[in-house]
Enzyme design. Structure first.
Site, PDB file in Angstrom:
ATOM      1  CD  GLU A 217      -6.904  13.576  -3.756  1.00 34.37           C
ATOM      2  OE1 GLU A 217      -6.316  12.477  -3.603  1.00 34.37           O
ATOM      3  OE2 GLU A 217      -7.142  14.355  -2.814  1.00 34.37           O
TER       4      GLU A 217
ATOM      5  CG  HIS B 276      -3.457   9.855   1.209  1.00 32.54           C
ATOM      6  ND1 HIS B 276      -3.173  10.286   2.482  1.00 32.54           N
ATOM      7  CD2 HIS B 276      -4.489  10.627   0.768  1.00 32.54           C
ATOM      8  CE1 HIS B 276      -4.001  11.273   2.813  1.00 32.54           C
ATOM      9  NE2 HIS B 276      -4.799  11.503   1.781  1.00 32.54           N
TER      10      HIS B 276
END
Length: 364
Positions: free
Chosen positions: A307, A252
Site C-alpha cells: 500500500e 503486514h
C-alpha cells in the site's frame, strides 16, 4: 479447534498463487512475481493466472481482442448504469452493474469466456459512473489502447503518458491475486453452491467494499500529505511513534519480511525519481521511516507493504481516493474469476461448523 475469523485455517488447496509470508515470496502459478511483473503485460499475466501458462503470440492477441470487445457493455447494463443516481458509491454501482450480466447469452458462454467479459467490463463501469459523479460526459473506449491505458483514458478523457500507464500497470499486475483473502473466499463460497460467476463476483465486490479489505492506500496518502517535504519526515514520524500511532504503509499480517510486491513498486518509483515530487518524497521517507521503526519497535519486523508505494503511484497519476478500491478491483477480478473456475473443477460446498456459546433455557 475454534479460530476466530478462520485465521490460519486451511480451507482451500489451489494451484493459482502461493503467499509465503516467512520467505517474503509471492508466486503466480509457481512463478515468482519478481520474474513476471517487469517482463510481461497485464494481459499476459492475466492469461497466466487463468490458464497456468503464458500465452503464445496468437493466444495473447486473441485475449486482447476479447477484452477490447468486452468494453462494449450490453445495452441493458448501460441502461442500468445510466439509471443509477450519481450519489451511489462507486463500488455499489460496480456491484449492481456486474450482477446484471446474468442473462442468457452471457450465461451460456463457457465460464472462461465469462471471466474475460467481466474483466473487460469492470474498468468501463468504474469509469462511466465516476465521470457521472464528476458531472463529466462519458468517454468512449479506445480500441487502440491496452487494458490499463484505456482505463486511464476513460477516467480522464486524456491520453495517458507511457510512464503513468507503466506505473499503474505495475501496481495492478501485483494485486491481481493474493491467495485466499476475504473477497476471494467470498467468491469461492458463492460458486461452491453451484451458483453462477456473476453471483460469485458480486459477492467478492461486496466484500472488497469493506474498509478492512480495500482502499488501504488512502491512509498512506494522508501520511505523505502531512509530511509534505523531506525535512518533516523525522519530526513527524518520531512524534507519531512516541504517541503510539500506527504508521500507515508499514507492516503486514502475512509477510514477516518485506512485502515482495513493495520491492517491485519501489523499483518503479525509483526509476521515476525527478519526474514527480510525490515519488521522490516516498522513496526518501521509506528509508527514514524503516530506520525509525527499527529503533522504536525492535524485533517487530515492520517493513514496507504494497500500500505504501501504491499510494505514491496513485497520487502521482492524480487518482482520487474514491477510485482506489474500484481500481484495485479492476486487477483483483482476475484472481476472483480464476478461483471461481478452480473451485468448480473439484467442488465441495463450504459448510463450516459454528459453536453455540449462549445459554440453554426452558420455557414453562
Amino acid at each position: 479447534m475454534f479460530k476466530k475469523g478462520l485465521k490460519d485455517v486451511v480451507a482451500v488447496q489451489t494451484n493459482i498463487a502461493s503467499v509465503e509470508g516467512d520467505l517474503g515470496e509471492l508466486r503466480y502459478r509457481g512463478v515468482l512475481i519478481d520474474e513476471l511483473i517487469p517482463s510481461y503485460s497485464f494481459e499476459e499475466v492475466a492469461y497466466l493466472i487463468w490458464h497456468g501458462v503464458l500465452p503464445d503470440e496468437n493466444e495473447l492477441r486473441n485475449l486482447e481482442s476479447k477484452l477490447i470487445i468486452s468494453r462494449l457493455l450490453p445495452p441493458h447494463v448501460l441502461a442500468i448504469i445510466d439509471a443509477l443516481p450519481a450519489e451511489v458509491p462507486l463500488m455499489d454501482a460496480v456491484r449492481t452493474a456486474i450482477s446484471a450480466f446474468a442473462h442468457a447469452s452471457f450465461s451460456n458462454a463457457p465460464i472462461e469466456e465469462q471471466a474475460i467479459i467481466l474483466s473487460g467490463a469492470i474498468p468501463v463501469i468504474v469509469a462511466k459512473h465516476y465521470r457521472k459523479q464528476q458531472g463529466l460526459p462519458t468517454v468512449n473506449s479506445n480500441p487502440n489502447l491496452s487494458h490499463i491505458a484505456n482505463y486511464l483514458w476513460m477516467l480522464n478523457g486524456e491520453l495517458p503518458n507511457a510512464l503513468q500507464v507503466e506505473a499503474l500497470e505495475t501496481y495492478l499486475k501485483l494485486t491481481m491475486e493474493h491467495g485466499l483473502n476475504a473477497a476471494t473466499f467470498s467468491a469461492r463460497v458463492t460458486i461452491s453452491t453451484e451458483s453462477d460467476l456473476t453471483a460469485a463476483i458480486t459477492s467478492a465486490i461486496g466484500t472488497m467494499k469493506g474498509p478492512l479489505h480495500g482502499g488501504a492506500p488512502s491512509g498512506v496518502i494522508e501520511l505523505l500529505e502531512e509530511i509534505g517535504n523531506q525535512e518533516n519526515i523525522l519530526p513527524i514520524i518520531q512524534e507519531k511513534l512516541q504517541n503510539g500511532e500506527k504508521i500507515m504503509g508499514f507492516g503486514h499480517r502475512i509477510y514477516k519480511t518485506e512485502d515482495p510486491r513493495s520491492f517491485l513498486l519501489r523499483d518503479k518509483c525509483a526509476s521515476m525519481v525527478g519526474i514527480d515530487e510525490w515519488l521522490d518524497l516516498a522513496v526518501v521517507a521509506e528509508k527514514e521511516i524503516i530506520n525509525l521503526l527499527a529503533k522504536h519497535k525492535p524485533g517487530r519486523k515492520l517493513y514496507t507493504n504494497v500500500e505504501y508505494y501504491a499510494a505514491a503511484i496513485m497520487r502521482s497519476i492524480e487518482m482520487p481516493p474514491e477510485l482506489f478500491t474500484p481500481t484495485f478491483s479492476v486487477a483483483r477480478i482476475i484472481g476472483w474469476t480464476a478461483h471461481a473456475i478452480e473451485q468448480l473443477q473439484d467442488n465441495s460446498i463450504f459448510r463450516p461448523e459454528s459453536e453455540y456459546i449462549g445459554t440453554k433455557r426452558a420455557f414453562a
